[in-house]
Design a protein around this motif. Structure first.
Motif, mmCIF file in Angstrom:
data_model
loop_
_atom_site.group_PDB
_atom_site.id
_atom_site.type_symbol
_atom_site.label_atom_id
_atom_site.label_comp_id
_atom_site.label_asym_id
_atom_site.label_seq_id
_atom_site.Cartn_x
_atom_site.Cartn_y
_atom_site.Cartn_z
ATOM 1 N N MET A 257 0.838 -1.207 0.000
ATOM 2 C CA MET A 257 0.000 0.000 0.000
ATOM 3 C C MET A 257 0.871 1.255 0.000
ATOM 4 O O MET A 257 1.885 1.296 0.680
ATOM 5 N N LYS A 258 0.454 2.239 -0.822
ATOM 6 C CA LYS A 258 1.260 3.452 -0.903
ATOM 7 C C LYS A 258 1.011 4.359 0.298
ATOM 8 O O LYS A 258 -0.129 4.514 0.739
ATOM 9 N N THR A 259 2.071 4.968 0.763
ATOM 10 C CA THR A 259 1.945 5.863 1.913
ATOM 11 C C THR A 259 1.405 7.216 1.441
ATOM 12 O O THR A 259 1.792 7.684 0.372
ATOM 13 N N SER A 260 0.522 7.801 2.255
ATOM 14 C CA SER A 260 -0.054 9.099 1.860
ATOM 15 C C SER A 260 1.006 10.197 1.972
ATOM 16 O O SER A 260 1.976 10.064 2.716
ATOM 17 N N ILE A 261 0.771 11.284 1.234
ATOM 18 C CA ILE A 261 1.733 12.386 1.240
ATOM 19 C C ILE A 261 1.805 13.032 2.625
ATOM 20 O O ILE A 261 2.891 13.396 3.087
ATOM 21 N N SER A 262 0.651 13.111 3.310
ATOM 22 C CA SER A 262 0.680 13.730 4.650
ATOM 23 C C SER A 262 1.530 12.883 5.608
ATOM 24 O O SER A 262 2.235 13.429 6.459
ATOM 25 N N GLU A 263 1.496 11.560 5.437
ATOM 26 C CA GLU A 263 2.330 10.686 6.282
ATOM 27 C C GLU A 263 3.813 10.884 5.950
ATOM 28 O O GLU A 263 4.664 10.937 6.846
ATOM 29 N N LEU A 264 4.114 11.029 4.650
ATOM 30 C CA LEU A 264 5.508 11.265 4.253
ATOM 31 C C LEU A 264 6.019 12.582 4.842
ATOM 32 O O LEU A 264 7.160 12.676 5.305
ATOM 33 N N LYS A 265 5.136 13.583 4.825
ATOM 34 C CA LYS A 265 5.524 14.885 5.394
ATOM 35 C C LYS A 265 5.766 14.753 6.894
ATOM 36 O O LYS A 265 6.693 15.352 7.436
ATOM 37 N N ARG A 266 4.908 13.969 7.540
ATOM 38 C CA ARG A 266 5.069 13.781 8.993
ATOM 39 C C ARG A 266 6.413 13.102 9.284
ATOM 40 O O ARG A 266 7.131 13.485 10.186
ATOM 41 N N ARG A 267 6.735 12.096 8.460
ATOM 42 C CA ARG A 267 8.023 11.402 8.639
ATOM 43 C C ARG A 267 9.182 12.369 8.445
ATOM 44 O O ARG A 267 10.170 12.317 9.179
ATOM 45 N N SER A 268 9.072 13.226 7.449
ATOM 46 C CA SER A 268 10.189 14.152 7.185
ATOM 47 C C SER A 268 10.334 15.148 8.339
ATOM 48 O O SER A 268 11.450 15.498 8.714
ATOM 49 N N ARG A 269 9.208 15.574 8.914
ATOM 50 C CA ARG A 269 9.296 16.496 10.058
ATOM 51 C C ARG A 269 9.949 15.803 11.247
ATOM 52 O O ARG A 269 10.744 16.391 11.972
ATOM 53 N N ARG A 270 9.611 14.503 11.430
ATOM 54 C CA ARG A 270 10.221 13.746 12.539
ATOM 55 C C ARG A 270 11.726 13.590 12.311
ATOM 56 O O ARG A 270 12.520 13.701 13.238
ATOM 57 N N THR A 271 12.117 13.305 11.065
ATOM 58 C CA THR A 271 13.550 13.135 10.761
ATOM 59 C C THR A 271 14.315 14.427 11.017
ATOM 60 O O THR A 271 15.416 14.411 11.573
ATOM 61 N N LEU A 272 13.718 15.529 10.589
ATOM 62 C CA LEU A 272 14.417 16.816 10.719
ATOM 63 C C LEU A 272 14.437 17.314 12.165
ATOM 64 O O LEU A 272 15.316 18.089 12.540
ATOM 65 N N SER A 273 13.464 16.858 12.954
ATOM 66 C CA SER A 273 13.381 17.323 14.335
ATOM 67 C C SER A 273 14.678 16.994 15.093
ATOM 68 O O SER A 273 15.123 15.851 15.124
ATOM 69 N N GLY A 274 15.287 18.024 15.664
ATOM 70 C CA GLY A 274 16.556 17.828 16.376
ATOM 71 C C GLY A 274 17.765 17.967 15.466
ATOM 72 O O GLY A 274 18.892 18.041 15.943
ATOM 73 N N ASN A 275 17.540 17.961 14.153
ATOM 74 C CA ASN A 275 18.656 18.109 13.208
ATOM 75 C C ASN A 275 18.514 19.380 12.368
ATOM 76 O O ASN A 275 19.196 19.516 11.354
ATOM 77 N N TYR A 276 17.593 20.235 12.778
ATOM 78 C CA TYR A 276 17.324 21.417 11.956
ATOM 79 C C TYR A 276 18.517 22.351 11.832
ATOM 80 O O TYR A 276 18.682 23.021 10.818
ATOM 81 N N ASN A 277 19.375 22.380 12.889
ATOM 82 C CA ASN A 277 20.529 23.292 12.821
ATOM 83 C C ASN A 277 21.422 22.981 11.625
ATOM 84 O O ASN A 277 21.826 23.879 10.886
ATOM 85 N N LEU A 278 21.673 21.673 11.390
ATOM 86 C CA LEU A 278 22.517 21.290 10.246
ATOM 87 C C LEU A 278 21.796 21.519 8.923
ATOM 88 O O LEU A 278 22.392 22.012 7.961
#
Lengths: 282, 72
Positions: free
Chosen positions: A1-22
């Motif tokens: 099943m394909k992941t929705s775009i809103s879920e992909l965005k949520r994942r990207s926000r989680r990945t960037l969280s704490g790494n935004y300075n770099l």
């Protein structure tokens, strides 16, 4: 099943969280180059205008119709190519840094110069093809724009000009929807050839163009906010958009891994029922 | 939230209010990690939107009253 775009965005926000300075640091490098380029261009234009004012008299310096057009266009084309090339190389670096961030590999701001140090000719080739396609697509529009200004903006020519602009827009979107993943593919595996990256991108984008288009449209609101903040917001929005693109790519790859793997072979090597490498080569 | 407050405070300086309002909205949107906004992020989003709307309204009023050089 394909992941929705809103879920992909949520994942990207989680990945960037704490790494935004770099991530913001990486975007700031690109922003700094743009600012320097704009400042240089403004000073260049001012110096040319002052020189022309002295040579031709007051008030005539800004009159671009008296400029030598062929040389003016060639110079602007070459300067534009060099600037966009430089920025694209840093964007490949940002891709690299965020890809490593997502896949839990070591990453640092040094990744920003990755495209300059690791097989730069391949990145140059990929960029040249993309730039060439853009240039070819813009030829009809540029010609009609020139004709329109030369004929005093005749209504028929203006309508044709608008149509050609729409053609340029549609052509660019279609190219992006087919070959938009070529850059990430080359960043992930720089040993691949440029042509195979384009071929693989087209294969990966099959049945995913609608999602990609929806993803592109979903960022319009944020880009309007960036415009409202006079470009400052781009420092945060650029890593977010790039990271969402990477999540999109990884999601497609994960979908391929799960798609009907035959019993004997490892699951990760199959695409549409064929061995992955041969499917890519077809 | 800080951007939202700054945006409201600087509403009278039209463009600065818009900048803070836009930045506050961006920060609130990219800080959302789960299904719902955190309380501070939600407060920031609301304040930023208020700041944006106020800045635009003040800008329009200033333009219509000729505060920018009396051109309009």
């Amino acid at each position: 099943m394909k992941t929705s775009i809103s879920e992909l965005k949520r994942r990207s926000r989680r990945t960037l969280s704490g790494n935004y300075n770099l991530a913001v640091g990486g975007a700031a490098i690109i922003g700094a180059i743009l600012v320097v380029v704009y400042i240089c261009l403004v000073f260049m234009i001012i110096s040319v205008v002052i020189k022309r004012e002295i040579e031709m008299g007051p008030g005539l310096g800004w009159d671009i119709t008296t400029m030598e057009k062929p040389s003016f266009y060639i110079v602007s084309l070459v300067v534009g190519f060099v600037i966009v090339l430089f920025i694209s190389f840093f964007q490949f670096g940002l891709f690299r840094m965020l890809l490593h961030m997502t896949t839990h590999q070591p990453f640092s701001l040094r990744d920003m110069v990755f495209a300059f140090s690791k097989r730069p000719s391949r990145f140059l080739g990929l960029f040249a093809i993309c730039y060439g396609v853009g240039l070819v697509l813009s030829i009809p529009y540029s010609v009609l724009r020139y004709v329109s200004s030369a004929t005093g903006h005749m209504p028929v020519i203006v309508v044709l000009e608008i149509l050609m602009y729409l053609l340029l827009l549609v052509g660019s979107i279609v190219f992006r929807l087919n070959y938009g993943l070529a850059g990430i593919l080359l960043v992930e595996r720089p040993e691949k050839t440029v042509i195979s990256c384009f071929r693989e991108s087209r294969l990966l984008m099959k049945k995913n163009k609608g999602r990609m288009f929806y993803m592109m449209l979903s960022f319009i609101g944020m880009l309007l906010l960036v415009m409202g903040s006079f470009g400052i917001g781009m420092l945060w929005v650029l890593p977010y958009i790039t990271e969402t693109n990477i999540q999109f790519y990884l999601d497609i790859r994960a979908g391929i891994v799960l798609e009907d793997p035959p019993a004997r072979e490892p699951a990760s090597t199959y695409l549409n029922g064929k061995p992955y490498e041969s499917a890519v080569d077809d | 939230m800080i951007m939202g407050i700054l945006g409201i405070v600087t509403t009278c300086c039209c463009f600065i209010g818009v900048i803070f309002g836009c930045l506050g909205t961006i920060f609130a949107l990219i800080s959302k990690k789960g299904e719902r906004f955190k309380n501070t992020a939600l407060a920031g989003l609301i304040l930023s939107i208020i700041a944006l709307v106020l800045a635009v309204v003040v800008g329009i009023l200033m333009l219509s009253s000729g505060a920018y050089g009396g051109i309009y």
